[in-house]
Scaffold this motif. Structure first.
Motif, PDB file in Angstrom:
ATOM      1  N   MET A 199       0.829  -1.201   0.000  1.00 16.96           N
ATOM      2  CA  MET A 199       0.000   0.000   0.000  1.00 16.96           C
ATOM      3  C   MET A 199       0.866   1.256   0.000  1.00 16.96           C
ATOM      4  O   MET A 199       0.586   2.213  -0.730  1.00 16.96           O
ATOM      5  CB  MET A 199      -0.935   0.011   1.208  1.00 16.96           C
ATOM      6  CG  MET A 199      -1.915   1.177   1.202  1.00 16.96           C
ATOM      7  SD  MET A 199      -2.968   1.239   2.653  1.00 16.96           S
ATOM      8  CE  MET A 199      -1.793   1.735   3.898  1.00 16.96           C
ATOM      9  N   SER A 200       1.929   1.266   0.780  1.00 10.42           N
ATOM     10  CA  SER A 200       2.832   2.424   0.817  1.00 10.42           C
ATOM     11  C   SER A 200       3.474   2.658  -0.546  1.00 10.42           C
ATOM     12  O   SER A 200       3.562   3.802  -1.010  1.00 10.42           O
ATOM     13  CB  SER A 200       3.929   2.210   1.861  1.00 10.42           C
ATOM     14  OG  SER A 200       3.390   2.206   3.139  1.00 10.42           O
ATOM     15  N   SER A 201       3.900   1.599  -1.168  1.00 12.78           N
ATOM     16  CA  SER A 201       4.525   1.705  -2.480  1.00 12.78           C
ATOM     17  C   SER A 201       3.547   2.253  -3.525  1.00 12.78           C
ATOM     18  O   SER A 201       3.879   3.163  -4.289  1.00 12.78           O
ATOM     19  CB  SER A 201       5.046   0.336  -2.915  1.00 12.78           C
ATOM     20  OG  SER A 201       5.567   0.386  -4.208  1.00 12.78           O
ATOM     21  N   ILE A 202       2.347   1.708  -3.537  1.00 11.36           N
ATOM     22  CA  ILE A 202       1.327   2.160  -4.494  1.00 11.36           C
ATOM     23  C   ILE A 202       0.937   3.607  -4.212  1.00 11.36           C
ATOM     24  O   ILE A 202       0.783   4.414  -5.134  1.00 11.36           O
ATOM     25  CB  ILE A 202       0.081   1.244  -4.449  1.00 11.36           C
ATOM     26  CG1 ILE A 202       0.440  -0.172  -4.909  1.00 11.36           C
ATOM     27  CG2 ILE A 202      -1.064   1.812  -5.283  1.00 11.36           C
ATOM     28  CD1 ILE A 202       0.896  -0.299  -6.336  1.00 11.36           C
ATOM     29  N   ALA A 203       0.788   3.948  -2.942  1.00  9.84           N
ATOM     30  CA  ALA A 203       0.406   5.320  -2.584  1.00  9.84           C
ATOM     31  C   ALA A 203       1.469   6.320  -3.036  1.00  9.84           C
ATOM     32  O   ALA A 203       1.135   7.411  -3.499  1.00  9.84           O
ATOM     33  CB  ALA A 203       0.180   5.421  -1.082  1.00  9.84           C
ATOM     34  N   LEU A 204       2.741   5.949  -2.917  1.00  9.82           N
ATOM     35  CA  LEU A 204       3.813   6.846  -3.360  1.00  9.82           C
ATOM     36  C   LEU A 204       3.855   6.988  -4.878  1.00  9.82           C
ATOM     37  O   LEU A 204       4.125   8.063  -5.398  1.00  9.82           O
ATOM     38  CB  LEU A 204       5.164   6.343  -2.848  1.00  9.82           C
ATOM     39  CG  LEU A 204       5.417   6.529  -1.357  1.00  9.82           C
ATOM     40  CD1 LEU A 204       6.709   5.818  -0.949  1.00  9.82           C
ATOM     41  CD2 LEU A 204       5.490   8.003  -1.004  1.00  9.82           C
ATOM     42  N   SER A 205       3.577   5.907  -5.581  1.00 11.87           N
ATOM     43  CA  SER A 205       3.688   5.959  -7.044  1.00 11.87           C
ATOM     44  C   SER A 205       2.410   6.442  -7.726  1.00 11.87           C
ATOM     45  O   SER A 205       2.477   7.123  -8.740  1.00 11.87           O
ATOM     46  CB  SER A 205       4.095   4.591  -7.602  1.00 11.87           C
ATOM     47  OG  SER A 205       3.088   3.628  -7.364  1.00 11.87           O
ATOM     48  N   GLU A 206       1.244   6.102  -7.165  1.00  9.89           N
ATOM     49  CA  GLU A 206      -0.023   6.432  -7.836  1.00  9.89           C
ATOM     50  C   GLU A 206      -0.882   7.430  -7.073  1.00  9.89           C
ATOM     51  O   GLU A 206      -1.887   7.903  -7.597  1.00  9.89           O
ATOM     52  CB  GLU A 206      -0.830   5.150  -8.074  1.00  9.89           C
ATOM     53  CG  GLU A 206      -0.119   4.170  -8.992  1.00  9.89           C
ATOM     54  CD  GLU A 206      -0.934   2.918  -9.242  1.00  9.89           C
ATOM     55  OE1 GLU A 206      -2.169   2.951  -9.054  1.00  9.89           O
ATOM     56  OE2 GLU A 206      -0.334   1.918  -9.635  1.00  9.89           O
ATOM     57  N   GLY A 207      -0.509   7.691  -5.844  1.00 11.35           N
ATOM     58  CA  GLY A 207      -1.286   8.620  -5.027  1.00 11.35           C
ATOM     59  C   GLY A 207      -2.123   7.874  -4.006  1.00 11.35           C
ATOM     60  O   GLY A 207      -2.589   6.757  -4.249  1.00 11.35           O
ATOM     61  N   PRO A 267      -7.471   4.237  -6.860  1.00 17.17           N
ATOM     62  CA  PRO A 267      -8.352   3.093  -6.568  1.00 17.17           C
ATOM     63  C   PRO A 267      -7.607   1.908  -5.940  1.00 17.17           C
ATOM     64  O   PRO A 267      -8.119   1.287  -4.998  1.00 17.17           O
ATOM     65  CB  PRO A 267      -8.917   2.719  -7.941  1.00 17.17           C
ATOM     66  CG  PRO A 267      -8.894   4.006  -8.707  1.00 17.17           C
ATOM     67  CD  PRO A 267      -7.649   4.706  -8.239  1.00 17.17           C
ATOM     68  N   GLU A 268      -6.408   1.610  -6.411  1.00 16.67           N
ATOM     69  CA  GLU A 268      -5.658   0.486  -5.848  1.00 16.67           C
ATOM     70  C   GLU A 268      -5.229   0.760  -4.411  1.00 16.67           C
ATOM     71  O   GLU A 268      -5.301  -0.122  -3.557  1.00 16.67           O
ATOM     72  CB  GLU A 268      -4.443   0.148  -6.706  1.00 16.67           C
ATOM     73  CG  GLU A 268      -3.786  -1.150  -6.273  1.00 16.67           C
ATOM     74  CD  GLU A 268      -2.697  -1.627  -7.207  1.00 16.67           C
ATOM     75  OE1 GLU A 268      -2.128  -2.682  -6.893  1.00 16.67           O
ATOM     76  OE2 GLU A 268      -2.403  -0.964  -8.214  1.00 16.67           O
ATOM     77  N   SER A 269      -4.810   1.995  -4.122  1.00 18.03           N
ATOM     78  CA  SER A 269      -4.445   2.358  -2.744  1.00 18.03           C
ATOM     79  C   SER A 269      -5.631   2.189  -1.806  1.00 18.03           C
ATOM     80  O   SER A 269      -5.490   1.675  -0.694  1.00 18.03           O
ATOM     81  CB  SER A 269      -3.958   3.801  -2.669  1.00 18.03           C
ATOM     82  OG  SER A 269      -2.723   3.960  -3.294  1.00 18.03           O
ATOM     83  N   GLN A 328      -8.468  -0.787   2.451  1.00 17.06           N
ATOM     84  CA  GLN A 328      -9.657  -1.469   2.956  1.00 17.06           C
ATOM     85  C   GLN A 328      -9.337  -2.907   3.357  1.00 17.06           C
ATOM     86  O   GLN A 328      -9.806  -3.392   4.395  1.00 17.06           O
ATOM     87  CB  GLN A 328     -10.773  -1.437   1.917  1.00 17.06           C
ATOM     88  CG  GLN A 328     -11.343  -0.049   1.718  1.00 17.06           C
ATOM     89  CD  GLN A 328     -12.279   0.039   0.536  1.00 17.06           C
ATOM     90  OE1 GLN A 328     -12.256  -0.777  -0.378  1.00 17.06           O
ATOM     91  NE2 GLN A 328     -13.122   1.063   0.545  1.00 17.06           N
ATOM     92  N   GLU A 329      -8.550  -3.591   2.558  1.00 15.28           N
ATOM     93  CA  GLU A 329      -8.163  -4.966   2.877  1.00 15.28           C
ATOM     94  C   GLU A 329      -7.290  -4.987   4.134  1.00 15.28           C
ATOM     95  O   GLU A 329      -7.444  -5.852   4.990  1.00 15.28           O
ATOM     96  CB  GLU A 329      -7.432  -5.600   1.694  1.00 15.28           C
ATOM     97  CG  GLU A 329      -6.961  -7.014   1.942  1.00 15.28           C
ATOM     98  CD  GLU A 329      -8.067  -8.024   2.181  1.00 15.28           C
ATOM     99  OE1 GLU A 329      -7.738  -9.157   2.571  1.00 15.28           O
ATOM    100  OE2 GLU A 329      -9.254  -7.718   1.988  1.00 15.28           O
TER     101      GLU A 329
END
Length: 51
Positions: free
Chosen positions: A18-26, A30-32, A37-38
């Motif tokens: 989640m941290s990686s996705i949040a840094l790259s995509e914001g 939707p994926e973050s 949620q999971e």
């Protein structure tokens, strides 16, 4: 490895992902949000197991 150990490993994996996705995509991508949620769901399970 017991169920609690497996759950903790999955929680740690999702935190990192989640941290990686949040840094790259914001953080609002939707994926973050899905990962967050999971992660919340697994953390709730963990908290219930501790009781």
């Amino acid at each position: 490895m017991n169920d609690t150990d497996k759950l903790l490993k999955e929680i740690e994996y999702l935190r990192k992902k989640m941290s990686s996705i949040a840094l790259s995509e914001g953080i609002t991508s939707p994926e973050s949000i899905l990962l967050s949620q999971e992660l919340d769901r697994l953390l709730n399970i963990y908290e219930n197991q501790k009781r």
